[in-house]
Design a protein around this motif. Structure first.
Motif, PDB file in Angstrom:
ATOM      1  N   ILE A  84       0.833  -1.206   0.000  1.00  0.00           N
ATOM      2  CA  ILE A  84       0.000   0.000   0.000  1.00  0.00           C
ATOM      3  C   ILE A  84       0.863   1.248   0.000  1.00  0.00           C
ATOM      4  CG2 ILE A  84      -1.605   1.356   1.427  1.00  0.00           C
ATOM      5  CD1 ILE A  84      -2.845  -1.329   2.302  1.00  0.00           C
ATOM      6  N   THR A  85       2.023   1.182   0.645  1.00  0.00           N
ATOM      7  CA  THR A  85       2.926   2.327   0.695  1.00  0.00           C
ATOM      8  C   THR A  85       3.751   2.455  -0.582  1.00  0.00           C
ATOM      9  OG1 THR A  85       3.100   2.079   3.096  1.00  0.00           O
ATOM     10  CG2 THR A  85       4.783   3.412   2.017  1.00  0.00           C
ATOM     11  N   VAL A  86       4.286   1.335  -1.068  1.00  0.00           N
ATOM     12  CA  VAL A  86       5.200   1.359  -2.203  1.00  0.00           C
ATOM     13  C   VAL A  86       4.475   1.666  -3.519  1.00  0.00           C
ATOM     14  CG1 VAL A  86       6.735  -0.073  -3.631  1.00  0.00           C
ATOM     15  CG2 VAL A  86       6.902  -0.136  -1.138  1.00  0.00           C
ATOM     16  N   GLY A  87       3.278   1.089  -3.719  1.00  0.00           N
ATOM     17  CA  GLY A  87       2.552   1.296  -4.973  1.00  0.00           C
ATOM     18  C   GLY A  87       2.314   2.761  -5.285  1.00  0.00           C
ATOM     19  N   PRO A  88       1.658   3.515  -4.403  1.00  0.00           N
ATOM     20  CA  PRO A  88       1.449   4.941  -4.668  1.00  0.00           C
ATOM     21  C   PRO A  88       2.761   5.720  -4.800  1.00  0.00           C
ATOM     22  CG  PRO A  88      -0.009   4.182  -2.928  1.00  0.00           C
ATOM     23  CD  PRO A  88       0.956   3.055  -3.197  1.00  0.00           C
ATOM     24  N   TRP A  89       3.785   5.307  -4.051  1.00  0.00           N
ATOM     25  CA  TRP A  89       5.079   5.992  -4.129  1.00  0.00           C
ATOM     26  C   TRP A  89       5.687   5.839  -5.525  1.00  0.00           C
ATOM     27  CZ3 TRP A  89      10.108   3.568  -4.341  1.00  0.00           C
ATOM     28  CH2 TRP A  89      11.160   4.478  -4.281  1.00  0.00           C
ATOM     29  N   LEU A  90       5.665   4.617  -6.066  1.00  0.00           N
ATOM     30  CA  LEU A  90       6.182   4.396  -7.412  1.00  0.00           C
ATOM     31  C   LEU A  90       5.376   5.186  -8.448  1.00  0.00           C
ATOM     32  CD1 LEU A  90       6.858   0.529  -7.361  1.00  0.00           C
ATOM     33  CD2 LEU A  90       8.554   2.372  -7.324  1.00  0.00           C
ATOM     34  N   GLY A  91       4.056   5.164  -8.292  1.00  0.00           N
ATOM     35  CA  GLY A  91       3.224   5.931  -9.208  1.00  0.00           C
ATOM     36  C   GLY A  91       3.511   7.417  -9.133  1.00  0.00           C
ATOM     37  N   GLY A  92       3.705   7.924  -7.901  1.00  0.00           N
ATOM     38  CA  GLY A  92       4.007   9.335  -7.726  1.00  0.00           C
ATOM     39  C   GLY A  92       5.325   9.726  -8.371  1.00  0.00           C
ATOM     40  N   LEU A  93       6.330   8.841  -8.302  1.00  0.00           N
ATOM     41  CA  LEU A  93       7.612   9.114  -8.951  1.00  0.00           C
ATOM     42  C   LEU A  93       7.430   9.264 -10.456  1.00  0.00           C
ATOM     43  CD1 LEU A  93      10.096   6.681  -7.126  1.00  0.00           C
ATOM     44  CD2 LEU A  93       9.899   9.166  -6.853  1.00  0.00           C
ATOM     45  N   ALA A  94       6.640   8.371 -11.054  1.00  0.00           N
ATOM     46  CA  ALA A  94       6.427   8.421 -12.501  1.00  0.00           C
ATOM     47  C   ALA A  94       5.679   9.690 -12.907  1.00  0.00           C
ATOM     48  CB  ALA A  94       5.659   7.180 -12.960  1.00  0.00           C
ATOM     49  N   ILE A  95       4.638  10.016 -12.160  1.00  0.00           N
ATOM     50  CA  ILE A  95       3.851  11.209 -12.483  1.00  0.00           C
ATOM     51  C   ILE A  95       4.691  12.467 -12.297  1.00  0.00           C
ATOM     52  CG2 ILE A  95       1.840  12.579 -11.807  1.00  0.00           C
ATOM     53  CD1 ILE A  95       0.539   9.880 -10.985  1.00  0.00           C
ATOM     54  N   GLY A  96       5.468  12.501 -11.182  1.00  0.00           N
ATOM     55  CA  GLY A  96       6.323  13.649 -10.939  1.00  0.00           C
ATOM     56  C   GLY A  96       7.377  13.843 -12.004  1.00  0.00           C
ATOM     57  N   ALA A  97       7.798  12.739 -12.630  1.00  0.00           N
ATOM     58  CA  ALA A  97       8.802  12.813 -13.696  1.00  0.00           C
ATOM     59  C   ALA A  97       8.190  13.177 -15.041  1.00  0.00           C
ATOM     60  CB  ALA A  97       9.544  11.487 -13.800  1.00  0.00           C
ATOM     61  N   GLY A  98       6.866  13.362 -15.072  1.00  0.00           N
ATOM     62  CA  GLY A  98       6.198  13.760 -16.305  1.00  0.00           C
ATOM     63  C   GLY A  98       5.857  12.619 -17.234  1.00  0.00           C
ATOM     64  N   ALA A  99       5.838  11.385 -16.713  1.00  0.00           N
ATOM     65  CA  ALA A  99       5.564  10.232 -17.569  1.00  0.00           C
ATOM     66  C   ALA A  99       4.097  10.135 -17.967  1.00  0.00           C
ATOM     67  CB  ALA A  99       5.995   8.949 -16.866  1.00  0.00           C
ATOM     68  N   GLY A 100       3.200  10.769 -17.200  1.00  0.00           N
ATOM     69  CA  GLY A 100       1.782  10.702 -17.505  1.00  0.00           C
ATOM     70  C   GLY A 100       1.106   9.525 -16.829  1.00  0.00           C
ATOM     71  N   TYR A 101      -0.207   9.633 -16.676  1.00  0.00           N
ATOM     72  CA  TYR A 101      -0.949   8.603 -15.952  1.00  0.00           C
ATOM     73  C   TYR A 101      -0.950   7.235 -16.624  1.00  0.00           C
ATOM     74  CZ  TYR A 101      -2.515  12.343 -12.897  1.00  0.00           C
ATOM     75  OH  TYR A 101      -2.540  13.371 -11.998  1.00  0.00           O
ATOM     76  N   PRO A 102      -0.947   7.135 -17.965  1.00  0.00           N
ATOM     77  CA  PRO A 102      -0.888   5.790 -18.560  1.00  0.00           C
ATOM     78  C   PRO A 102       0.349   4.994 -18.145  1.00  0.00           C
ATOM     79  CG  PRO A 102      -1.621   7.382 -20.185  1.00  0.00           C
ATOM     80  CD  PRO A 102      -1.189   8.176 -18.981  1.00  0.00           C
ATOM     81  N   ALA A 103       1.421   5.686 -17.755  1.00  0.00           N
ATOM     82  CA  ALA A 103       2.634   4.978 -17.331  1.00  0.00           C
ATOM     83  C   ALA A 103       2.394   4.142 -16.087  1.00  0.00           C
ATOM     84  CB  ALA A 103       3.756   5.984 -17.069  1.00  0.00           C
ATOM     85  N   LEU A 104       1.373   4.484 -15.314  1.00  0.00           N
ATOM     86  CA  LEU A 104       1.061   3.701 -14.115  1.00  0.00           C
ATOM     87  C   LEU A 104       0.784   2.244 -14.470  1.00  0.00           C
ATOM     88  CD1 LEU A 104      -1.348   6.223 -12.324  1.00  0.00           C
ATOM     89  CD2 LEU A 104       1.090   5.866 -11.869  1.00  0.00           C
ATOM     90  N   GLY A 105       0.141   2.041 -15.616  1.00  0.00           N
ATOM     91  CA  GLY A 105      -0.159   0.684 -16.051  1.00  0.00           C
ATOM     92  C   GLY A 105       1.104  -0.130 -16.293  1.00  0.00           C
ATOM     93  N   TRP A 106       2.120   0.502 -16.879  1.00  0.00           N
ATOM     94  CA  TRP A 106       3.367  -0.227 -17.150  1.00  0.00           C
ATOM     95  C   TRP A 106       4.119  -0.532 -15.862  1.00  0.00           C
ATOM     96  CZ3 TRP A 106       2.723  -2.386 -21.395  1.00  0.00           C
ATOM     97  CH2 TRP A 106       2.195  -1.736 -22.503  1.00  0.00           C
ATOM     98  N   ILE A 107       4.045   0.357 -14.881  1.00  0.00           N
ATOM     99  CA  ILE A 107       4.652   0.062 -13.580  1.00  0.00           C
ATOM    100  C   ILE A 107       3.960  -1.142 -12.953  1.00  0.00           C
ATOM    101  CG2 ILE A 107       5.078   0.936 -11.255  1.00  0.00           C
ATOM    102  CD1 ILE A 107       5.204   3.739 -12.448  1.00  0.00           C
ATOM    103  N   ALA A 108       2.627  -1.179 -13.057  1.00  0.00           N
ATOM    104  CA  ALA A 108       1.872  -2.311 -12.517  1.00  0.00           C
ATOM    105  C   ALA A 108       2.238  -3.607 -13.231  1.00  0.00           C
ATOM    106  CB  ALA A 108       0.376  -2.040 -12.627  1.00  0.00           C
TER     107      ALA A 108
END
Length: 399
Positions: free
Chosen positions: A338-362
């Motif tokens: 629960i802690t790591v998932g949102p953190w990884l997503g936040g890193l991607a979004i903060g880097a400008g990868a966009g929300y679709p990148a969340l799917g590739w992290i998953a």
């Protein structure tokens, strides 16, 4: 199923509503307490920290307690933290109440899981746990949207008072249905046995699987609202309905998973995690298509939560007759995810990868989860169990 199993599920619903509802109360909390949105968001992080620490600590502290007494105590403290939170005008006090509330909430989860194991036959444990955990999915479907609406119209404090009232009702149910009395000294859990049960490579692989599967679910779920608005193009008013559909999918998934996990734990895990990987990739590719994106999101809830009973069932079987600390550690593993998932997503979004990148992290975390399951399949059964007996077919089946 004993009625106590359903009562414990409703107790999780009451507490789980509090866990989830803050995501919908951020604007009201921020304005009323005079803090920024990021500061208000720390209330969610504080809750996660309290849960991470509380499960193993309270599992050890309450080993020889009456389970009913422990459950009632945890519910009572949880209710009091919400009364204190509803009354305070101080952000720091509210932050402390969130940590304390999460701490005892984690303890409730641990003791409730062990109580369920004691109440039902071994071949019904996963199904029983799916009923208890189903309380959290119902909180997603009902508690989160109602808490949000209540906060918007009556103020966030009204939502806190409601949670306190629900916990009081849950205490009545627990008192009436959960057996009382201390464990028989001859069969009472012993800390030495509980610690020896943890010396099992398969068990730690199971914890890794739990954390990775949970991270796979949360990396997308945590940012569903902005994804639906900014990428899919939905109006904000539609988002609560989509979240409710996700919750409905989760409820169906955990119900089906609970019926298959006892007899087919590996099949349930493989199907569920593989579905998560495929659907996460599909969301990354089709996030701009509203119809497809919504359908994929509902299925993500179903496949993701279908794994939950199997994740719990593996730990129960591997821990044998000393499941208390192992179950608590598995609960902490859920909270690591629960802690790591949102953190990884936040890193991607903060880097400008966009929300679709969340799917590739998953996809990446999901494939890692499948890897831990495959390693467990081929890991030799050579470690003795906590009682000194050699490895058995039970361990192999629970791998």
């Amino acid at each position: 199923m004993p009625i106590a199993v359903y009562v414990l599920g409703l107790s999780i619903f009451a507490q789980g509503t509090s866990e989830l509802m803050l995501a919908g109360l951020m604007p009201e909390l921020s304005a009323d307490l005079g803090v920024s949105i990021p500061a208000a968001g720390l209330l969610i992080s504080a809750f996660a920290v309290g849960m991470l620490v509380g499960a193993p600590v309270l599992a050890v502290v309450t080993l020889t307690w009456s389970r009913r007494t422990a459950l009632l105590l945890f519910l009572g403290i949880f209710a009091l933290t919400h009364i204190a939170g509803a009354l305070t005008p101080n952000y720091a006090v509210l932050l402390i109440t969130r940590v304390v509330g999460a701490f005892v909430y984690a303890g409730f989860w641990s003791v409730a899981a062990v109580t369920v194991v004691a109440l039902v036959p071994s071949d019904s444990r996963a199904r029983a746990m799916s009923i208890v955990t189903g309380g959290l999915t119902i909180a997603t479907i009902v508690g989160l949207p109602i808490g949000t609406v209540m906060g918007q119209h009556l103020g966030w404090r009204a939502a806190f008072w409601t949670v306190a009232g629900l916990c009081a009702l849950a205490m009545v149910g627990v008192f009436a249905t959960v057996p009382g009395g201390r464990p028989d000294p001859a069969s009472a859990p012993r800390l030495a046995d509980e610690l020896r049960a943890l010396v099992n490579a398969r068990l730690w692989l199971a914890f890794c699987t739990t954390a990775l599967v949970t991270a796979t679910i949360l990396v997308v779920f945590s940012y569903l609202a902005p994804l639906l608005i900014d990428t899919t193009g939905l109006v904000p008013g539609v988002v609560p309905g989509v979240l409710a559909l996700y919750g409905l999918g989760s409820f169906i998934g955990i119900t089906l998973g609970g019926r298959t996990a006892d007899g087919l734990p590996f099949h349930t895990l493989f199907v569920g995690v593989t579905g998560l990987v495929v659907l996460s990739a599909a969301l990354a590719v089709t996030a701009t298509d509203p119809v497809v994106a919504i359908a994929v999101i509902v299925l993500l809830g179903g496949f993701g939560f279908a794994t939950n009973p199997a994740l719990n069932a593996r730990v129960f079987s591997l821990a044998g007759d000393a499941p208390t600390l192992a179950t608590a550690t598995n609960f902490s593993a859920f909270n690591v995810g629960i802690t790591v998932g949102p953190w990884l997503g936040g890193l991607a979004i903060g880097a400008g990868a966009g929300y679709p990148a969340l799917g590739w992290i998953a996809v990446a975390t999901g494939l890692a989860a499948l890897g831990t399951v495959l390693v467990a399949v081929f890991l030799p059964v050579s470690s003795p169990d906590h009682s000194g007996r050699g490895g058995s077919g039970r361990s192999r089946r629970a791998a």
